[in-house]
Motif scaffolding. Structure first.
Motif, PDB file in Angstrom:
ATOM      1  N   GLN A  10       0.850  -1.209   0.000  1.00 20.22           N
ATOM      2  CA  GLN A  10       0.000   0.000   0.000  1.00 20.22           C
ATOM      3  C   GLN A  10       0.872   1.241   0.000  1.00 20.22           C
ATOM      4  O   GLN A  10       0.395   2.344   0.170  1.00 20.22           O
ATOM      5  N   LEU A  11       2.209   1.037  -0.166  1.00 17.49           N
ATOM      6  CA  LEU A  11       3.140   2.169  -0.048  1.00 17.49           C
ATOM      7  C   LEU A  11       2.685   3.302  -0.945  1.00 17.49           C
ATOM      8  O   LEU A  11       2.542   4.414  -0.554  1.00 17.49           O
ATOM      9  N   ASN A  12       2.375   2.951  -2.224  1.00 23.45           N
ATOM     10  CA  ASN A  12       2.066   4.061  -3.124  1.00 23.45           C
ATOM     11  C   ASN A  12       0.573   4.075  -3.461  1.00 23.45           C
ATOM     12  O   ASN A  12       0.163   4.385  -4.554  1.00 23.45           O
ATOM     13  N   SER A  13      -0.256   3.676  -2.490  1.00 18.80           N
ATOM     14  CA  SER A  13      -1.684   3.612  -2.806  1.00 18.80           C
ATOM     15  C   SER A  13      -2.311   5.003  -2.756  1.00 18.80           C
ATOM     16  O   SER A  13      -3.445   5.199  -3.144  1.00 18.80           O
ATOM     17  N   GLY A  14      -1.573   5.993  -2.170  1.00 24.22           N
ATOM     18  CA  GLY A  14      -2.154   7.336  -2.079  1.00 24.22           C
ATOM     19  C   GLY A  14      -3.124   7.436  -0.907  1.00 24.22           C
ATOM     20  O   GLY A  14      -3.689   8.478  -0.643  1.00 24.22           O
ATOM     21  N   LEU A  15      -3.351   6.298  -0.194  1.00 22.67           N
ATOM     22  CA  LEU A  15      -4.263   6.366   0.961  1.00 22.67           C
ATOM     23  C   LEU A  15      -3.553   7.053   2.123  1.00 22.67           C
ATOM     24  O   LEU A  15      -2.350   6.920   2.288  1.00 22.67           O
ATOM     25  N   PRO A  16      -4.320   7.739   2.972  1.00 23.91           N
ATOM     26  CA  PRO A  16      -3.703   8.337   4.163  1.00 23.91           C
ATOM     27  C   PRO A  16      -3.416   7.244   5.189  1.00 23.91           C
ATOM     28  O   PRO A  16      -4.010   6.155   5.132  1.00 23.91           O
ATOM     29  N   LYS A  17      -2.491   7.530   6.120  1.00 22.01           N
ATOM     30  CA  LYS A  17      -2.298   6.595   7.242  1.00 22.01           C
ATOM     31  C   LYS A  17      -3.546   6.667   8.131  1.00 22.01           C
ATOM     32  O   LYS A  17      -4.199   7.714   8.230  1.00 22.01           O
TER      33      LYS A  17
END
Ligand code: UD2
Ligand code: MN
Length: 287
Positions: A10-17
């Motif tokens: 999910q590193l580059n999923s663009g989702l926030p932590k």
């Protein structure tokens, strides 16, 4: 454990932590306690975000913690149904990346809870990478979801206040029930002793191991670390271990030779059910 480690893939999923404090907790929980718990199928119908094997990865944010939940089990199906019904929604609200592993002792020989927990650690860490591991009695139901199953930098005793014990610690060094350790911390103490056959002592041995290796135990405030224990008598095949004090007296000298590094077992079967990964293990016998 740095809470900022995003889960793989999910590193580059663009989702926030995910936020440090989960936003949709309920606080004090309701219990349909005296009714028969729902079936596994009914619970699975009501937890559609789970993936096979009892796996969950928050869909809308990157989980801060990756946790393996280990439940030692034999002949407590009603308790297991209650726990699955009760715990899965809590862990999802707490926005954890987690998987539930039920470690089932095969056959009807003397029960060895600690060995099942060692097996849970070894099998779970082969299966995926986790930050910490939770060892969870099958019969403990959390009363308030503000008690976070989030990893911490020291070993954590979660089941601080249990109804059966009058909501206070029976003794200060109690480390049984529901506990959480970092993956490296558990490895550092060589896991549990494999020598505790039957009831009692394995949790005290773990406390002694942690103390010996310089870890201090943290406990959340008893006001929210409240659990109910599903009623049970002593189980067949889990009689009082009369050797527990003798084994305990040798913890420090034996711990590096008796634990994860020498546990003898064989996996009899693995079944990825909707709510948990059921690993059946032959733990052998005391002799
Ligand atoms: C206390 C501890 C427990 C353990 C035990 C001594 C607390 C809250 N709990 O629980 O962690 O240290 O003393 O061994 O301090 N189990 C089965 N089938 C069996 C027997 C045991 O599934 O036939 C599992 C199950 O997850 C159960 C756990 O082992 O919750 C502990 O056994 P228990 O519930 O009979 O022990 P209890 O309540 O005295
Ligand atoms: Mn119990």
């Amino acid at each position: 454990i740095s809470p900022d480690t995003p889960s793989n893939g999910q590193l580059n999923s663009g989702l926030p932590k995910c936020p440090i404090n989960p936003p949709n907790l309920y606080g004090k929980l309701q219990f349909h306690f005296n009714q028969t718990p729902p079936s596994f199928e009914w619970t699975a119908q009501n937890n559609r975000n789970l993936k096979p094997g009892g796996f969950y990865n928050p869909p809308n944010c990157i989980a801060r913690y990756r946790i393996a939940i280990i439940i030692p089990h034999r002949s407590r199906e009603i308790h297991l149904r209650a726990l699955m019904w009760h715990l899965h929604p809590i862990l999802q609200r707490q926005q954890i990346y987690y998987k539930v592993y039920v470690i089932q002792q095969a056959y009807n020989l003397e029960f060895n809870k600690a060995k099942l927990m060692n097996i849970g650690y070894l099998e779970a860490t082969k299966d995926d990478s986790y930050d910490c591991i939770v060892f969870h009695d099958v019969d403990l139901l959390l009363e308030d979801d503000r008690l976070l199953y989030h990893c911490t930098n020291t070993p954590k005793h979660l089941s601080v206040a249990i109804d059966k014990y009058g909501y206070r610690l029976p003794y200060p060094s109690l480390f049984g029930g529901v506990t959480m350790l970092g993956i490296d911390q558990f490895r550092d103490v060589n896991g549990y002793s494999n020598m505790f056959w039957g009831w009692g002592g394995e949790d005290d041995d773990m406390f002694a191991r942690l103390f010996t290796r310089g870890y201090s135990i943290t406990r959340p405030p008893y006001q929210i670390a409240k659990y109910r224990m599903s009623f049970h008598h002593r189980d067949k095949g889990n009689k009082l271990n009369l050797l527990r004090y003798e084994i305990l007296s040798n913890t420090v000298t034996k711990m590096m030779r008796d634990g994860l590094n020498g546990v003898k077992y064989s996996v009899v079967g693995v079944d990825k059910t909707p709510l948990f990964t059921n690993i059946t293990a032959d733990v052998g016998t005391a002799i």
